[in-house]
Design a protein around this motif. Structure first.
Motif, PDB file in Angstrom:
ATOM      1  N   ALA A 102      49.214   9.605  97.949  1.00 55.49           N
ATOM      2  CA  ALA A 102      50.197   8.923  97.605  1.00 55.49           C
ATOM      3  C   ALA A 102      50.378   9.201  96.274  1.00 55.49           C
ATOM      4  N   GLN A 103      51.023   8.836  95.079  1.00 55.77           N
ATOM      5  CA  GLN A 103      51.255   9.011  93.988  1.00 55.77           C
ATOM      6  C   GLN A 103      50.727   7.602  93.335  1.00 55.77           C
ATOM      7  N   TYR A 104      50.184   7.646  92.069  1.00 57.64           N
ATOM      8  CA  TYR A 104      49.528   6.405  91.331  1.00 57.64           C
ATOM      9  C   TYR A 104      49.272   6.714  89.532  1.00 57.64           C
ATOM     10  N   LEU A 105      50.248   5.794  88.932  1.00 55.37           N
ATOM     11  CA  LEU A 105      50.025   6.296  87.911  1.00 55.37           C
ATOM     12  C   LEU A 105      49.055   6.414  86.602  1.00 55.37           C
ATOM     13  N   THR A 106      48.964   7.443  85.957  1.00 53.89           N
ATOM     14  CA  THR A 106      48.192   7.990  84.931  1.00 53.89           C
ATOM     15  C   THR A 106      48.129   6.134  84.440  1.00 53.89           C
ATOM     16  N   PRO A 107      46.599   6.994  83.026  1.00 49.48           N
ATOM     17  CA  PRO A 107      45.936   4.956  82.795  1.00 49.48           C
ATOM     18  C   PRO A 107      46.867   4.842  81.572  1.00 49.48           C
ATOM     19  N   GLU A 108      47.845   5.881  81.081  1.00 50.90           N
ATOM     20  CA  GLU A 108      48.847   5.375  79.841  1.00 50.90           C
ATOM     21  C   GLU A 108      49.805   4.989  80.658  1.00 50.90           C
ATOM     22  N   GLN A 109      50.525   5.196  81.552  1.00 52.67           N
ATOM     23  CA  GLN A 109      51.482   4.329  82.588  1.00 52.67           C
ATOM     24  C   GLN A 109      50.951   2.515  83.105  1.00 52.67           C
ATOM     25  N   ASP A 110      49.946   3.049  83.445  1.00 49.97           N
ATOM     26  CA  ASP A 110      49.064   1.623  83.608  1.00 49.97           C
ATOM     27  C   ASP A 110      48.575   0.718  83.202  1.00 49.97           C
ATOM     28  N   GLU A 111      48.604   0.740  81.573  1.00 48.58           N
ATOM     29  CA  GLU A 111      48.420   0.528  80.369  1.00 48.58           C
ATOM     30  C   GLU A 111      50.091   0.268  79.773  1.00 48.58           C
ATOM     31  N   LEU A 170      55.257 -13.046  88.828  1.00 44.52           N
ATOM     32  CA  LEU A 170      54.733 -12.832  87.224  1.00 44.52           C
ATOM     33  C   LEU A 170      54.065 -11.411  86.831  1.00 44.52           C
ATOM     34  N   MET A 171      53.319 -11.246  88.046  1.00 43.05           N
ATOM     35  CA  MET A 171      52.536  -9.530  87.327  1.00 43.05           C
ATOM     36  C   MET A 171      54.133  -8.211  88.392  1.00 43.05           C
ATOM     37  N   ALA A 172      53.594  -6.909  87.864  1.00 45.92           N
ATOM     38  CA  ALA A 172      54.041  -6.262  88.620  1.00 45.92           C
ATOM     39  C   ALA A 172      53.557  -6.043  90.228  1.00 45.92           C
ATOM     40  N   PRO A 173      54.878  -5.413  90.873  1.00 47.70           N
ATOM     41  CA  PRO A 173      54.348  -5.484  92.212  1.00 47.70           C
ATOM     42  C   PRO A 173      53.948  -4.186  92.384  1.00 47.70           C
ATOM     43  N   ASP A 174      53.112  -3.991  94.208  1.00 50.28           N
ATOM     44  CA  ASP A 174      52.598  -2.867  94.227  1.00 50.28           C
ATOM     45  C   ASP A 174      52.726  -1.609  94.359  1.00 50.28           C
ATOM     46  N   GLN A 175      54.182  -1.652  94.244  1.00 49.51           N
ATOM     47  CA  GLN A 175      54.787  -0.204  94.589  1.00 49.51           C
ATOM     48  C   GLN A 175      56.021  -0.539  93.972  1.00 49.51           C
ATOM     49  N   CYS A 176      56.367   1.053  93.594  1.00 50.22           N
ATOM     50  CA  CYS A 176      57.940   0.751  93.962  1.00 50.22           C
ATOM     51  C   CYS A 176      58.439   1.480  94.160  1.00 50.22           C
ATOM     52  N   LYS A 177      59.654   0.335  95.105  1.00 51.82           N
ATOM     53  CA  LYS A 177      60.838   0.964  95.692  1.00 51.82           C
ATOM     54  C   LYS A 177      61.608   2.195  95.405  1.00 51.82           C
ATOM     55  N   ALA A 178      61.713   2.627  94.698  1.00 51.96           N
ATOM     56  CA  ALA A 178      62.374   3.639  94.745  1.00 51.96           C
ATOM     57  C   ALA A 178      62.405   5.105  94.989  1.00 51.96           C
ATOM     58  N   CYS A 179      60.868   5.423  93.688  1.00 54.83           N
ATOM     59  CA  CYS A 179      59.527   6.300  94.586  1.00 54.83           C
ATOM     60  C   CYS A 179      58.323   6.741  95.192  1.00 54.83           C
ATOM     61  N   GLY A 180      58.008   5.743  95.883  1.00 56.47           N
ATOM     62  CA  GLY A 180      57.272   4.766  96.754  1.00 56.47           C
ATOM     63  C   GLY A 180      55.905   4.950  95.638  1.00 56.47           C
ATOM     64  N   THR A 181      55.703   5.433  94.154  1.00 57.45           N
ATOM     65  CA  THR A 181      54.798   5.223  93.180  1.00 57.45           C
ATOM     66  C   THR A 181      53.653   3.513  93.528  1.00 57.45           C
ATOM     67  N   PHE A 182      52.808   3.772  93.376  1.00 57.26           N
ATOM     68  CA  PHE A 182      51.604   2.777  93.484  1.00 57.26           C
ATOM     69  C   PHE A 182      51.492   2.470  92.037  1.00 57.26           C
ATOM     70  N   LEU A 183      52.015   0.935  91.384  1.00 52.27           N
ATOM     71  CA  LEU A 183      52.167   0.531  90.395  1.00 52.27           C
ATOM     72  C   LEU A 183      50.556   0.063  89.846  1.00 52.27           C
ATOM     73  N   ARG A 184      49.610   1.250  89.791  1.00 50.40           N
ATOM     74  CA  ARG A 184      48.016   1.445  89.301  1.00 50.40           C
ATOM     75  C   ARG A 184      47.499   2.139  89.315  1.00 50.40           C
ATOM     76  N   SER A 185      46.841   3.049  89.129  1.00 50.97           N
ATOM     77  CA  SER A 185      45.889   4.006  88.190  1.00 50.97           C
ATOM     78  C   SER A 185      45.183   4.239  89.366  1.00 50.97           C
ATOM     79  N   ARG A 186      44.586   5.333  89.664  1.00 43.84           N
ATOM     80  CA  ARG A 186      43.621   5.549  91.258  1.00 43.84           C
ATOM     81  C   ARG A 186      42.557   4.213  90.989  1.00 43.84           C
ATOM     82  N   GLY A 187      41.842   4.862  89.943  1.00 43.83           N
ATOM     83  CA  GLY A 187      40.676   3.847  89.430  1.00 43.83           C
ATOM     84  C   GLY A 187      40.687   2.043  90.237  1.00 43.83           C
ATOM     85  N   GLN A 188      41.768   1.806  90.668  1.00 41.21           N
ATOM     86  CA  GLN A 188      42.155   0.219  90.241  1.00 41.21           C
ATOM     87  C   GLN A 188      42.228  -0.163  91.788  1.00 41.21           C
TER      88      GLN A 188
END
Length: 104
Positions: free
Chosen positions: A3-12, A86-104
């Motif tokens: 599973a791929q997650y965002l970096t803290p900067e990307q999450d921000e 209103l909020m970002a989806p849980d996961q990108c449909k294109a690349c499958g990355t979870f749209l949150r950082s790992r710790g969340q």
């Protein structure tokens, strides 16, 4: 595949978009309610002419469309657009990355 997650900067970046989107939605909802309820008292509409009111409504709604179309996956750059509400989806449909950082 791991599973791929965002970096803290990307999450921000995603959380900042969510804050802007939510805050503007609240502002636009209140403004549209006030404008529509008091449009005749404010002189924005009459029985025959809705021109100024239509322009004001379009001016309040256009930024909502722009905010939605600006959202892109920070990992792959794919435009998420209307996939988000209103909020970002849980996961990108294109690349499958979870749209949150790992710790969340």
């Amino acid at each position: 595949m791991a599973a791929q997650y965002l970096t803290p900067e990307q999450d921000e970046k995603i959380r900042q978009w969510e804050r802007w989107n939510r805050n503007y939605f609240v502002f636009a909802f209140v403004a549209l309610t006030i404008v529509l309820v008091f449009s005749s008292q404010l002189g924005l509409s009459s029985g025959e002419n809705w021109g100024p009111l239509g322009l004001l409504i379009a001016a309040l709604i256009t930024p909502i469309i722009v905010l939605q179309l600006r959202l892109a996956c920070p990992a792959c750059g794919h435009k998420i657009g209307w996939q988000a509400k209103l909020m970002a989806p849980d996961q990108c449909k294109a690349c499958g990355t979870f749209l949150r950082s790992r710790g969340q």
